[in-house]
Design a protein around this motif. Structure first.
Motif, short mmCIF file in Angstrom:
data_model
loop_
_atom_site.label_atom_id
_atom_site.label_comp_id
_atom_site.label_asym_id
_atom_site.label_seq_id
_atom_site.Cartn_x
_atom_site.Cartn_y
_atom_site.Cartn_z
N VAL A 70 11.16 -9.35 -6.46
CA VAL A 70 11.60 -8.74 -5.19
C VAL A 70 10.74 -7.53 -4.87
N GLY A 71 10.42 -6.74 -5.92
CA GLY A 71 9.54 -5.59 -5.71
C GLY A 71 8.18 -6.02 -5.17
N MET A 72 7.70 -7.18 -5.63
CA MET A 72 6.43 -7.69 -5.14
C MET A 72 6.53 -8.08 -3.67
N GLN A 73 7.70 -8.57 -3.23
CA GLN A 73 7.89 -8.85 -1.81
C GLN A 73 7.71 -7.59 -0.98
N VAL A 74 8.22 -6.47 -1.48
CA VAL A 74 8.09 -5.21 -0.77
C VAL A 74 6.63 -4.77 -0.72
N LEU A 75 5.93 -4.86 -1.86
CA LEU A 75 4.52 -4.48 -1.90
C LEU A 75 3.68 -5.37 -0.99
N THR A 76 3.99 -6.67 -0.98
CA THR A 76 3.25 -7.60 -0.13
C THR A 76 3.46 -7.27 1.35
N ALA A 77 4.69 -6.88 1.70
CA ALA A 77 4.98 -6.51 3.08
C ALA A 77 4.13 -5.30 3.50
N ILE A 78 4.02 -4.32 2.60
CA ILE A 78 3.21 -3.13 2.92
C ILE A 78 1.73 -3.50 3.01
N GLU A 79 1.28 -4.37 2.11
CA GLU A 79 -0.13 -4.80 2.13
C GLU A 79 -0.46 -5.52 3.42
N ARG A 80 0.43 -6.36 3.90
CA ARG A 80 0.17 -7.12 5.13
C ARG A 80 0.26 -6.23 6.36
N GLY A 81 0.93 -5.10 6.23
CA GLY A 81 1.06 -4.21 7.37
C GLY A 81 -0.23 -3.50 7.73
N ARG A 82 -1.20 -3.48 6.80
CA ARG A 82 -2.53 -2.90 7.05
C ARG A 82 -2.47 -1.42 7.42
N GLY A 83 -1.44 -0.71 6.99
CA GLY A 83 -1.35 0.71 7.28
C GLY A 83 0.05 1.22 7.00
N PRO A 84 0.28 2.53 7.18
CA PRO A 84 1.61 3.11 6.93
C PRO A 84 2.68 2.40 7.76
N MET A 85 3.85 2.18 7.15
CA MET A 85 4.91 1.41 7.79
C MET A 85 6.26 2.11 7.65
N PRO A 86 7.13 1.97 8.64
CA PRO A 86 8.49 2.50 8.53
C PRO A 86 9.35 1.58 7.67
N LEU A 87 10.44 2.13 7.17
CA LEU A 87 11.37 1.36 6.34
C LEU A 87 11.87 0.12 7.07
N SER A 88 12.19 0.26 8.34
CA SER A 88 12.77 -0.87 9.09
C SER A 88 11.82 -2.06 9.11
N ARG A 89 10.54 -1.80 9.31
CA ARG A 89 9.58 -2.92 9.37
C ARG A 89 9.37 -3.52 7.99
N ILE A 90 9.32 -2.69 6.96
CA ILE A 90 9.17 -3.21 5.60
C ILE A 90 10.34 -4.12 5.25
N ALA A 91 11.55 -3.71 5.65
CA ALA A 91 12.72 -4.52 5.38
C ALA A 91 12.62 -5.89 6.04
N VAL A 92 12.18 -5.89 7.31
CA VAL A 92 12.05 -7.16 8.03
C VAL A 92 10.99 -8.04 7.38
N GLU A 93 9.82 -7.45 7.08
CA GLU A 93 8.71 -8.23 6.54
C GLU A 93 8.99 -8.76 5.13
#
Length: 258
Positions: free
Chosen positions: A15-38
């Motif tokens: 699950v932690g890797m899902q969070v890291l992958t979401a941040i990696e795909r965001g290509r930049g700083p991200m808010p919590l709400s978007r990380i949760a969705v991704e």
């Protein structure tokens, strides 16, 4: 060897890797709400994982904005992972599998200070008029591998090699407009094709393999006898070649733009 789905693991790490992958795909700083969705998590659960990932250094949070990004530990892991990558070794099993699926000879080539150089050749089941030896330097304007490199490498990298080969009469002289049109077509399709220009009776189609940041790591090509001209067969070979290139690129760390 990859773990099989039947093997027991630690779900929280996955699950932690899902969070890291979401941040990696965001290509930049991200808010919590978007990380949760991704990452497919509830915001409260995503926040708990982000707190733990911050403690390990895998995630950082900007003081002013509160946005999350990959942290220093993630950067260190990424640099070390890249240092350990052998692009040709990574691509070689894919090249052999492509040969098995198409039945045709498959080449791998890298860029050198004298031009495109063949580093691997998986012989196909169809006899060719002439096999190009591993270690050969290819003519940059006459080979599909050369076109693939020229289309996607920066011009300051390729132009000195082009001029040197032309001066030594190792490759053809082509007008700037003609060459530009050919390279634009390669960029549009990601496929470079030549028909008998290096070896009579030998047609080759090639495509680049990308690494992190979109850098061209190598080029993979399929060589066919000129008699292979059925449109359906060629379309299938082209699709297999592009799929193989994308698979190798993904393993090397390349992410296709959305």
């Amino acid at each position: 060897m990859a773990a099989s789905p039947q093997q027991h693991g630690v779900q929280s790490i996955e699950v932690g890797m899902q969070v890291l992958t979401a941040i990696e795909r965001g290509r930049g700083p991200m808010p919590l709400s978007r990380i949760a969705v991704e990452s497919g998590l509830a915001p409260s659960k995503a926040h708990r994982y982000l707190v733990s990932l911050q403690r390990t250094g895998l995630v950082s949070q900007e003081v002013g904005t509160g946005l999350y990004n990959l942290g220093p530990a993630a950067r260190r892991l990424g640099v070390e992972a890249l240092r350990r990558v052998d692009e040709v070794a990574t691509a070689s099993p894919y090249a052999a599998a492509l040969r098995d699926r198409t039945g045709h000879t498959v080449y791998l080539a890298v860029w050198t200070d004298t031009g495109p150089s063949l580093v691997r050749q998986d012989h196909g089941y169809h006899p060719l008029p002439l096999l190009i030896r591993v270690g050969s330097i290819l003519p940059i304007t006459d080979s599909s591998i050369g076109h693939a490199f020229m289309a996607f490498l920066p011009e300051p990298v390729t132009r000195p090699i082009l001029l040197a080969q032309q001066e030594r009469k190792e490759t053809s002289l082509r007008s700037a407009d003609e060459l530009a049109r050919a390279l634009d077509e390669v960029r549009g399709t990601r496929l470079a094709s030549v028909h008998g220009s290096v070896v009579a009776g030998l047609n080759v189609v090639s495509t680049p393999v990308f690494g992190p940041g979109g850098t061209v790591e190598l080029v993979i090509g399929v060589a066919m006898p000129a008699r292979v001209d059925d449109e359906q067969d060629l379309a299938r070979i082209h699709a297999e070649l592009l799929a193989t290139s994308r698979a190798i690129s993904a393993e090397l760390g390349h992410t296709e733009p959305a």
